[in-house]
Design a protein around this motif. Structure first.
Motif, PDB file in Angstrom:
ATOM      1  N   GLY A  81      -6.153  36.460  26.680  1.00 47.39           N
ATOM      2  CA  GLY A  81      -6.312  35.226  27.420  1.00 47.39           C
ATOM      3  C   GLY A  81      -5.025  34.452  27.613  1.00 47.39           C
ATOM      4  O   GLY A  81      -5.053  33.321  28.107  1.00 47.39           O
ATOM      5  N   TYR A 197      -8.172  38.278  35.163  1.00 52.15           N
ATOM      6  CA  TYR A 197      -7.742  39.236  34.135  1.00 52.15           C
ATOM      7  C   TYR A 197      -7.618  40.616  34.762  1.00 52.15           C
ATOM      8  O   TYR A 197      -8.480  41.026  35.541  1.00 52.15           O
ATOM      9  CB  TYR A 197      -8.767  39.271  33.006  1.00 52.15           C
ATOM     10  CG  TYR A 197      -8.698  40.501  32.131  1.00 52.15           C
ATOM     11  CD1 TYR A 197      -7.752  40.602  31.113  1.00 52.15           C
ATOM     12  CD2 TYR A 197      -9.578  41.567  32.327  1.00 52.15           C
ATOM     13  CE1 TYR A 197      -7.686  41.741  30.311  1.00 52.15           C
ATOM     14  CE2 TYR A 197      -9.520  42.698  31.537  1.00 52.15           C
ATOM     15  CZ  TYR A 197      -8.573  42.774  30.523  1.00 52.15           C
ATOM     16  OH  TYR A 197      -8.504  43.900  29.740  1.00 52.15           O
ATOM     17  N   ALA A 215     -18.364  34.782  38.557  1.00 53.47           N
ATOM     18  CA  ALA A 215     -17.575  35.881  38.005  1.00 53.47           C
ATOM     19  C   ALA A 215     -17.541  37.020  39.021  1.00 53.47           C
ATOM     20  O   ALA A 215     -18.562  37.351  39.636  1.00 53.47           O
ATOM     21  CB  ALA A 215     -18.178  36.375  36.690  1.00 53.47           C
ATOM     22  N   TRP A 248     -10.248  40.187  27.051  1.00 51.69           N
ATOM     23  CA  TRP A 248     -10.509  38.831  27.530  1.00 51.69           C
ATOM     24  C   TRP A 248     -11.988  38.511  27.379  1.00 51.69           C
ATOM     25  O   TRP A 248     -12.589  38.813  26.342  1.00 51.69           O
ATOM     26  CB  TRP A 248     -10.007  38.675  28.962  1.00 51.69           C
ATOM     27  CG  TRP A 248     -10.036  37.268  29.485  1.00 51.69           C
ATOM     28  CD1 TRP A 248      -9.525  36.151  28.908  1.00 51.69           C
ATOM     29  CD2 TRP A 248     -10.641  36.845  30.715  1.00 51.69           C
ATOM     30  NE1 TRP A 248      -9.759  35.043  29.697  1.00 51.69           N
ATOM     31  CE2 TRP A 248     -10.441  35.441  30.808  1.00 51.69           C
ATOM     32  CE3 TRP A 248     -11.319  37.504  31.724  1.00 51.69           C
ATOM     33  CZ2 TRP A 248     -10.901  34.696  31.888  1.00 51.69           C
ATOM     34  CZ3 TRP A 248     -11.771  36.764  32.801  1.00 51.69           C
ATOM     35  CH2 TRP A 248     -11.559  35.380  32.888  1.00 51.69           C
ATOM     36  N   ARG A 249     -12.640  37.945  28.382  1.00 55.85           N
ATOM     37  CA  ARG A 249     -14.056  37.574  28.315  1.00 55.85           C
ATOM     38  C   ARG A 249     -14.974  38.680  28.824  1.00 55.85           C
ATOM     39  O   ARG A 249     -16.194  38.471  28.950  1.00 55.85           O
ATOM     40  CB  ARG A 249     -14.305  36.319  29.167  1.00 55.85           C
ATOM     41  CG  ARG A 249     -13.649  35.052  28.687  1.00 55.85           C
ATOM     42  CD  ARG A 249     -13.989  33.886  29.616  1.00 55.85           C
ATOM     43  NE  ARG A 249     -15.426  33.705  29.768  1.00 55.85           N
ATOM     44  CZ  ARG A 249     -15.989  32.861  30.635  1.00 55.85           C
ATOM     45  NH1 ARG A 249     -15.227  32.132  31.438  1.00 55.85           N
ATOM     46  NH2 ARG A 249     -17.305  32.746  30.716  1.00 55.85           N
ATOM     47  N   GLU A 252     -18.400  39.611  27.028  1.00 53.35           N
ATOM     48  CA  GLU A 252     -19.388  38.542  27.216  1.00 53.35           C
ATOM     49  C   GLU A 252     -19.963  38.569  28.634  1.00 53.35           C
ATOM     50  O   GLU A 252     -21.186  38.439  28.831  1.00 53.35           O
ATOM     51  CB  GLU A 252     -18.707  37.195  26.952  1.00 53.35           C
ATOM     52  CG  GLU A 252     -19.491  35.986  27.435  1.00 53.35           C
ATOM     53  CD  GLU A 252     -18.583  34.873  27.948  1.00 53.35           C
ATOM     54  OE1 GLU A 252     -19.082  34.045  28.727  1.00 53.35           O
ATOM     55  OE2 GLU A 252     -17.385  34.834  27.581  1.00 53.35           O
ATOM     56  N   LEU A 253     -19.102  38.744  29.627  1.00 51.45           N
ATOM     57  CA  LEU A 253     -19.572  38.754  31.012  1.00 51.45           C
ATOM     58  C   LEU A 253     -20.419  39.980  31.304  1.00 51.45           C
ATOM     59  O   LEU A 253     -21.390  39.913  32.080  1.00 51.45           O
ATOM     60  CB  LEU A 253     -18.378  38.683  31.965  1.00 51.45           C
ATOM     61  CG  LEU A 253     -17.581  37.363  31.916  1.00 51.45           C
ATOM     62  CD1 LEU A 253     -16.313  37.472  32.751  1.00 51.45           C
ATOM     63  CD2 LEU A 253     -18.434  36.193  32.393  1.00 51.45           C
TER      64      LEU A 253
END
Length: 381
Positions: A81, A197, A215, A248-249, A252-253
């Motif tokens: 991040g 990202y 997203a 990164w995320r 979760e995504l």
């Protein structure tokens, strides 16, 4: 003089723009849309250049600005991040450019057109039979009808194009990239910042949009035999495989993707046709000339719709000549964009670590003028 009837397939961006201008040109437009109503989600898109001028002529610019997003910068991050680059949005366009959710753009265009056009939701065209005097149309739900002209503004997977010109495989070229978008349920941490990202061959962007984020997943991949853009289970499997081990995320995504019932997924594609018209039938927007799903689609759809309506107003008794002039004019806008698809993909989704490092360095040296505002794609016009 008898009022000429025009059937427009598709109530996205090109469709209602056409309906608005054709009504003012003396035609009687009907818009048919497969969806049951206006969509409730949508990725941010740009209204710029020729489309901004069309919006001014329609008197909707103030409404577009009221619905615009607040994004002022694009930030690139690594697995942890940490920021690897940043581009201010102020250097990426003119003061007339407007970014807003595609859903809001479609709703504003629909509102502008609805008083002068018949708009039919939850139906679609199943057959077209034309002769010298008109086009006989059958529908999935409604009764058969006859129109003077038919316009396919029904996107990349156009039913009108398939019925009037031939199978999709003859015109749609896979560009080696897939895209998915997913609405997020919570407000963004920073409404002014778009975050992206990358790892080699794949990217994830989170756009603040308006109120709740969007997203977007973009990854490189070969054409999948028998790919179905409506097969959500397949799409979720492809995303899970493509982003395995990403940082990164992304984990979760991906969990949100597994639970989602509002996932958009398609291949980035380019539509190329020798002609956009056949007799009394003509194509507009992505149905005729999809550039890609990276952006400019809404701008080109509005500009092309205005040009088509203007040419039909010039020679209402000679649609063939109007269609030819429309093509000649609008191809000059479309073709440079189509040639730049691979360049945009290289900037947004570098295939190698070396390419990724070079792109990140470039964000500190030279703004990504031609690509940065196209990070989150529009659904087909």
């Amino acid at each position: 003089m008898t009022e000429r009837t025009v059937l427009i397939s598709g109530a996205g961006v090109a469709g209602p723009t056409l309906a608005y201008w054709l009504a003012r040109a003396g035609f009687r437009p009907t818009v048919v849309e497969r969806a049951a109503g206006l969509r409730s989600s949508g990725s941010p898109v740009d209204v710029r250049g020729p489309a901004a001028r069309v919006a001014d002529r329609m008197g909707i610019t103030a409404k577009l600005r009221e619905a615009s997003t607040d994004a002022t910068s694009l930030k690139f991050v690594d697995d942890a991040g940490r920021r690897t680059g940043r581009v201010p949005m102020s250097v990426l366009g003119s003061g007339t450019d407007i970014e807003l959710p595609r859903t809001d753009l479609a709703a504003i265009l629909h509102e502008a057109a609805r008083d002068d056009a018949e708009i039919v939701f939850h139906d679609s065209i199943t057959s077209l039979q034309q002769d010298g005097g008109g086009v006989d149309v059958t529908f999935e739900r409604g009764a058969p009808r006859r129109f003077d002209l038919v316009i396919g503004a029904d996107g990349l997977h156009s039913a009108v194009r398939r019925l009037a010109f031939g199978p999709e495989t003859a015109f749609v070229e896979h560009m080696g990239v897939y895209i998915a978008t997913l609405p997020l349920t919570e407000p963004p941490a920073d409404r002014t910042e778009l975050v992206m990202y990358n790892s080699p061959g794949r990217a994830v962007a989170v756009h603040p949009s308006r109120g709740h984020g969007i997203a977007a997943f973009m990854f490189r991949g070969d054409a999948v035999p028998g790919f179905d853009y409506r097969d959500t289970a397949l799409h979720k499997r492809m995303l899970a495989e493509a982003y395995e081990g990403a940082g990164w995320r992304v984990p979760e995504l991906l969990e949100r993707v597994r639970e989602a019932d509002d996932l958009y997924f398609d291949a980035v594609s380019r539509v190329r046709m020798d002609s956009w018209h056949a007799g009394r039938i003509v194509l507009a927007g992505d149905a005729a000339s999809s550039v890609s799903l990276f952006g400019d689609g809404s701008t080109l759809a509005m500009a092309g719709a205005y040009t088509l309506a203007t040419e039909l107003e010039r020679t209402p008794d000679d649609a063939a000549s109007a269609f030819r002039r429309y093509e000649e004019t609008h191809r000059k806008l479309v073709e440079p964009k189509q040639r730049n698809v691979s360049t945009a993909a290289a900037l947004l989704i570098p295939a190698t670590r070396r390419g990724l490092a070079a792109r990140n360095l470039g964000t500190r040296l030279v703004p990504l003028v031609s690509a940065a505002r196209r990070l989150v794609p529009a659904r087909a016009a």
